[in-house]
Write an enzyme that holds these catalytic residues in place. Structure first.
Site, PDB file in Angstrom:
ATOM      1  N   GLY A 208      24.541  -9.344  28.042  1.00 51.87           N
ATOM      2  CA  GLY A 208      25.869  -8.753  28.094  1.00 51.87           C
ATOM      3  C   GLY A 208      26.487  -8.633  26.713  1.00 51.87           C
ATOM      4  O   GLY A 208      25.832  -8.231  25.749  1.00 51.87           O
TER       5      GLY A 208
ATOM      6  N   ILE B 232      20.868  -8.235  29.700  1.00 54.40           N
ATOM      7  CA  ILE B 232      21.028  -9.516  30.387  1.00 54.40           C
ATOM      8  C   ILE B 232      22.052 -10.393  29.675  1.00 54.40           C
ATOM      9  O   ILE B 232      22.869 -11.075  30.305  1.00 54.40           O
ATOM     10  CB  ILE B 232      19.663 -10.234  30.484  1.00 54.40           C
TER      11      ILE B 232
ATOM     12  N   LEU C 274       1.032   4.741   0.616  1.00 54.22           N
ATOM     13  CA  LEU C 274       0.466   5.935   1.241  1.00 54.22           C
ATOM     14  C   LEU C 274       1.537   6.989   1.478  1.00 54.22           C
ATOM     15  O   LEU C 274       1.418   8.133   1.056  1.00 54.22           O
ATOM     16  CB  LEU C 274      -0.195   5.566   2.575  1.00 54.22           C
TER      17      LEU C 274
ATOM     18  N   GLU D   9       3.039   2.323  10.957  1.00 54.06           N
ATOM     19  CA  GLU D   9       1.578   2.238  11.087  1.00 54.06           C
ATOM     20  C   GLU D   9       1.051   3.111  12.227  1.00 54.06           C
ATOM     21  O   GLU D   9       0.179   2.730  12.997  1.00 54.06           O
ATOM     22  CB  GLU D   9       1.125   0.780  11.246  1.00 54.06           C
TER      23      GLU D   9
ATOM     24  N   GLU E 170       3.409   9.026  19.039  1.00 53.25           N
ATOM     25  CA  GLU E 170       2.750  10.320  19.207  1.00 53.25           C
ATOM     26  C   GLU E 170       1.352  10.324  18.583  1.00 53.25           C
ATOM     27  O   GLU E 170       0.408  10.919  19.137  1.00 53.25           O
ATOM     28  CB  GLU E 170       3.611  11.426  18.595  1.00 53.25           C
TER      29      GLU E 170
ATOM     30  N   PHE F 151       0.843  -1.188   0.000  1.00 57.50           N
ATOM     31  CA  PHE F 151       0.000   0.000   0.000  1.00 57.50           C
ATOM     32  C   PHE F 151       0.879   1.238   0.000  1.00 57.50           C
ATOM     33  O   PHE F 151       1.664   1.449   0.924  1.00 57.50           O
ATOM     34  CB  PHE F 151      -0.938   0.027   1.215  1.00 57.50           C
TER      35      PHE F 151
END
Length: 386
Positions: A346, A344, A130, A370, A374, A128
């Site tokens: 490292g 964790i 956009l 998507e 904000e 799509f």
């Protein structure tokens, strides 16, 4: 669905689907994820496997080649895939929610018969178009134009960050374009553009921070001619219709994000039970155990949020606010858990061959794509009447 808070408590068909996709993710996707990530290659063999399983057709009726399931079934599949490889998960999510769903929701009978069986089979992908350099959340910034010339649209413009737009199996991109002006405002419509149309070009793929095995391109459209009948939905309703698609897509992205958050928990629990320091496994250290406990709490909370939004959507009730909450909470849980998992692990957490390192790079886009964090906050505030 909000009462089914884990795979173990899902109804039979949902649980069977989730476990089947989990096996596929662990046995087929995970073993090749690091290589595709390192090589920046699209995982055609994995996508073919998902097609064989019918995952691209999950939420569509059988008459269009679908599996006759629902959107929640798609979300469960995305959660399981997201645990091991975000690139694969987003290929499915975008292929369905952005590629197929607009045709299903707004296409006429002829358009549905032409495109849905091909796309729901997973043998072809759609995207799509956009977003543009100056437009995305701001529809008024759309500069791509479509002008009628007899019984054809002539489309000129460019798009950016379009997922699934340049693979060898991409067959269709729906683009938004300015088709006129109404009361001083741009009239934005959606038009179906087959990718073999002269003038349609998928430009070289982006070099991305993450999602290296996902296909993402800028697009250019130069005097692209398609039939007037390729108008998708009502003229002038292209952007408004896509907003509905985004509302649904936010639930799907939330599900993918929950998979990431849970995947980071699972990897961390395993590592903390094996890695030894100072004569004992690091999981016996309260600092590590508490960190993983918070990670689990985030994943659980986010899962509850997307289950609730999906339940509202499928019951036909308003769900815009809940979808925004789910997307907000889940994307932040994914990013926070990826960061904590890396800590964790490292030094190993900084090595690309480890899943948590890939999740750390991949997860940031979940707070952007998507609908940014904000935008979700804006939508939630608006729904509260603010």
């Amino acid at each position: 669905m909000s009462e089914f808070l884990s795979t173990a408590t899902l109804p039979g068909e949902y649980r069977e689907l989730a476990l089947t996709v989990r096996d596929f993710a662990n046995q087929v996707v995970a073993p090749v994820a690091a290589k595709h990530d390192a090589d920046h290659t699209f995982p055609y063999e994995v996508v073919s496997g998902m097609a064989d399983m019918g995952l691209f057709g999950l939420p569509f009726p059988e008459e269009y080649g679908g599996m006759g399931g629902d959107y929640f079934a798609l979300c469960l599949a995305l959660e399981e895939l997201g645990k091991v490889d975000q690139s694969v998960a987003i290929t499915l999510e975008a292929g369905v929610s952005l590629g197929i769903m607009p045709v299903f929701r707004f296409g006429n009978d002829e358009q549905k018969q032409q495109w849905l069986p091909l796309l729901t089979s997973g043998r072809a992908l759609a995207g799509f178009g956009l977003t543009e350099p100056g437009a995305g959340s701001d529809a008024g910034g759309t500069r791509t134009t479509a002008v009628l010339d007899g019984d054809e649209w002539i489309i000129n413009g460019s798009k950016q960050f379009i997922t699934n737009s340049g693979t060898d199996i991409t067959r269709l991109v729906t683009v938004t374009a300015v088709t006129g002006e109404t009361e001083g405002r741009k009239e934005i419509s959606a038009i179906l553009v087959p990718t073999d149309t002269p003038g349609f070009v998928a430009e070289p793929a982006y070099r991305k921070v993450g999602w290296h095995a996902s296909d993402t391109h800028p697009l250019s459209l130069t005097d692209v001619r398609v039939p007037q009948a390729n108008l998708l939905g009502e003229r002038g309703r292209g952007y408004a219709n896509f907003l509905r698609i985004l509302d649904e897509g936010r639930i799907a992205i939330a599900a993918l994000s929950v998979g990431v958050a849970q995947g980071c928990v699972d990897e961390s629990v395993k590592y903390a039970g094996e890695r030894e320091a100072f004569g004992r496994t690091i999981g016996r250290n309260q600092a590590v155990a508490f960190k993983i406990a918070r990670m689990e709490a985030r994943a659980h909370t986010a899962r509850t949020a997307y289950y609730d939004a999906a339940a509202l959507m499928l019951s036909g009730k308003p769900f815009k606010k809940q979808a925004a909450i789910a997307k907000l909470v889940a994307s932040e849980a994914a990013m926070d858990n990826a960061r904590d998992a890396t800590q964790i692990f490292g030094g190993y957490g900084f090595m690309d061959e480890y899943a948590v390192a890939r999740h750390y790079r991949d997860s940031k886009i979940l707070e952007i794509g998507e609908g940014t964090t904000e935008v979700q906050l804006m939508l939630i505030g608006r729904e509260l009447g603010l």
